[in-house]
Write an enzyme that holds these catalytic residues in place. Structure first.
Site, PDB file in Angstrom:
ATOM      1  N   ASP A 119       0.749   2.323 -13.663  1.00 29.46           N
ATOM      2  CA  ASP A 119      -0.682   1.709 -13.667  1.00 29.46           C
ATOM      3  C   ASP A 119      -1.104   1.603 -12.300  1.00 29.46           C
ATOM      4  O   ASP A 119      -2.173   0.912 -12.310  1.00 29.46           O
ATOM      5  CB  ASP A 119      -0.428   0.559 -14.691  1.00 29.46           C
ATOM      6  CG  ASP A 119       0.526  -0.548 -14.045  1.00 29.46           C
ATOM      7  OD1 ASP A 119       0.941  -0.408 -12.738  1.00 29.46           O
ATOM      8  OD2 ASP A 119       0.941  -1.526 -14.649  1.00 29.46           O
ATOM      9  N   VAL A 177       5.614  -4.889 -12.204  1.00 31.00           N
ATOM     10  CA  VAL A 177       4.418  -3.608 -11.713  1.00 31.00           C
ATOM     11  C   VAL A 177       5.268  -2.284 -11.888  1.00 31.00           C
ATOM     12  O   VAL A 177       6.318  -2.329 -12.298  1.00 31.00           O
ATOM     13  CB  VAL A 177       4.320  -3.703 -10.314  1.00 31.00           C
ATOM     14  CG1 VAL A 177       3.420  -4.975 -10.032  1.00 31.00           C
ATOM     15  CG2 VAL A 177       5.538  -3.684  -9.544  1.00 31.00           C
ATOM     16  N   SER A 178       4.439  -1.120 -12.020  1.00 34.49           N
ATOM     17  CA  SER A 178       5.056   0.087 -12.175  1.00 34.49           C
ATOM     18  C   SER A 178       4.088   1.048 -11.542  1.00 34.49           C
ATOM     19  O   SER A 178       2.741   1.000 -11.357  1.00 34.49           O
ATOM     20  CB  SER A 178       4.895   0.553 -13.655  1.00 34.49           C
ATOM     21  OG  SER A 178       3.682   0.668 -14.187  1.00 34.49           O
ATOM     22  N   LYS A 179       4.407   2.314 -11.013  1.00 30.82           N
ATOM     23  CA  LYS A 179       3.753   3.405 -10.295  1.00 30.82           C
ATOM     24  C   LYS A 179       2.708   3.828 -11.421  1.00 30.82           C
ATOM     25  O   LYS A 179       1.490   4.266 -11.170  1.00 30.82           O
ATOM     26  CB  LYS A 179       4.720   4.497 -10.099  1.00 30.82           C
ATOM     27  CG  LYS A 179       5.441   4.111  -8.848  1.00 30.82           C
ATOM     28  CD  LYS A 179       6.436   5.010  -8.214  1.00 30.82           C
ATOM     29  CE  LYS A 179       7.333   4.621  -7.061  1.00 30.82           C
ATOM     30  NZ  LYS A 179       8.151   5.813  -6.638  1.00 30.82           N
TER      31      LYS A 179
END
Length: 217
Positions: free
Chosen positions: A14, A10-12
């Site tokens: 997207d 996960v990433s900020k």
């Protein structure tokens, strides 16, 4: 039969702040929770420890499983290279959802694997051709190694002083300056005299040269 090994990210960037959806999908697909690796990082970030550990953990016969294809690669080139490496290592690949679900256990999945391998081979061939063309172009311009040598004023001064001394080993001097023999002689003569390229680096004109030579001596 090999194991299912999962990877999730996960990433900020997207907006996907939680791994719960990916973890649930991987477990539902049969992946042991203990065999799931994860990263909290942008897809374009190079240092993804979770992915590195995951790729080290999978063995021939295993199947690397991800929720969506974009969870794996940081860009298309990296994705193609990674999937091709899995294929070469006899490791399966499975994408659970998205517009491109893949399962190398199926005929369609094997076809996709083959396409990835072809793209990787195509990319390697392009890189090879560009490198060869670059080296030929560099040689045609009198450069070595395809990269323009960097000659600074400090290097010119050191070369000038060294070449004027007896016992100087040209090969050792070139190694110290990190330049080619051709570059050295283009800037300084075997007796230590400045040549046109050397004068340009130092910002000296031919009119100024005699006075400068007297000053150095």
């Amino acid at each position: 039969m090999g194991e299912l090994v999962g990877y999730m990210r996960v990433s900020k960037a997207d907006g996907s702040q939680t791994l719960d959806l990916q973890r649930d999908a991987l477990i539902a697909a049969g992946v042991n929770p203990a065999m799931i690796y994860q990263d909290f990082a942008s897809g374009k970030k190079d240092d993804r420890a979770g992915l590195e550990n995951c790729l080290k953990a999978v063995r021939p016969g295993d199947t690397l499983t991800v929720w969506k294809l974009d969870r794996l690669g940081r860009d298309l080139r990296h994705l193609v290279t990674t999937v091709d490496d899995l294929s070469r290592r006899d490791i399966g690949f499975r994408v659970l959802s998205g517009q491109t679900p893949i399962d190398t256990g199926s005929a369609q999945g094997k076809l996709m694997f083959g396409i990835f391998a072809s793209l990787a081979e195509f990319e390697r061939e392009l890189i090879r051709e560009r490198t060869i063309a670059g080296l030929r172009s560099a040689r045609a311009r009198g450069r070595v190694g395809g990269r323009k040598p960097t000659m600074t004023s400090a290097k010119v001064r050191l070369a000038q002083a060294s070449m004027g001394k007896q016992g100087t080993v040209v090969a050792d001097l070139c190694t110290e300056l990190k330049i080619s023999r051709q570059t050295l002689y283009r800037h300084v003569s075997p007796t230590g005299d400045l040549r046109p390229d050397g004068m340009r680096v130092l910002g000296i004109t031919e009119i100024e040269l005699p006075a400068l030579t007297r000053k150095l001596s």
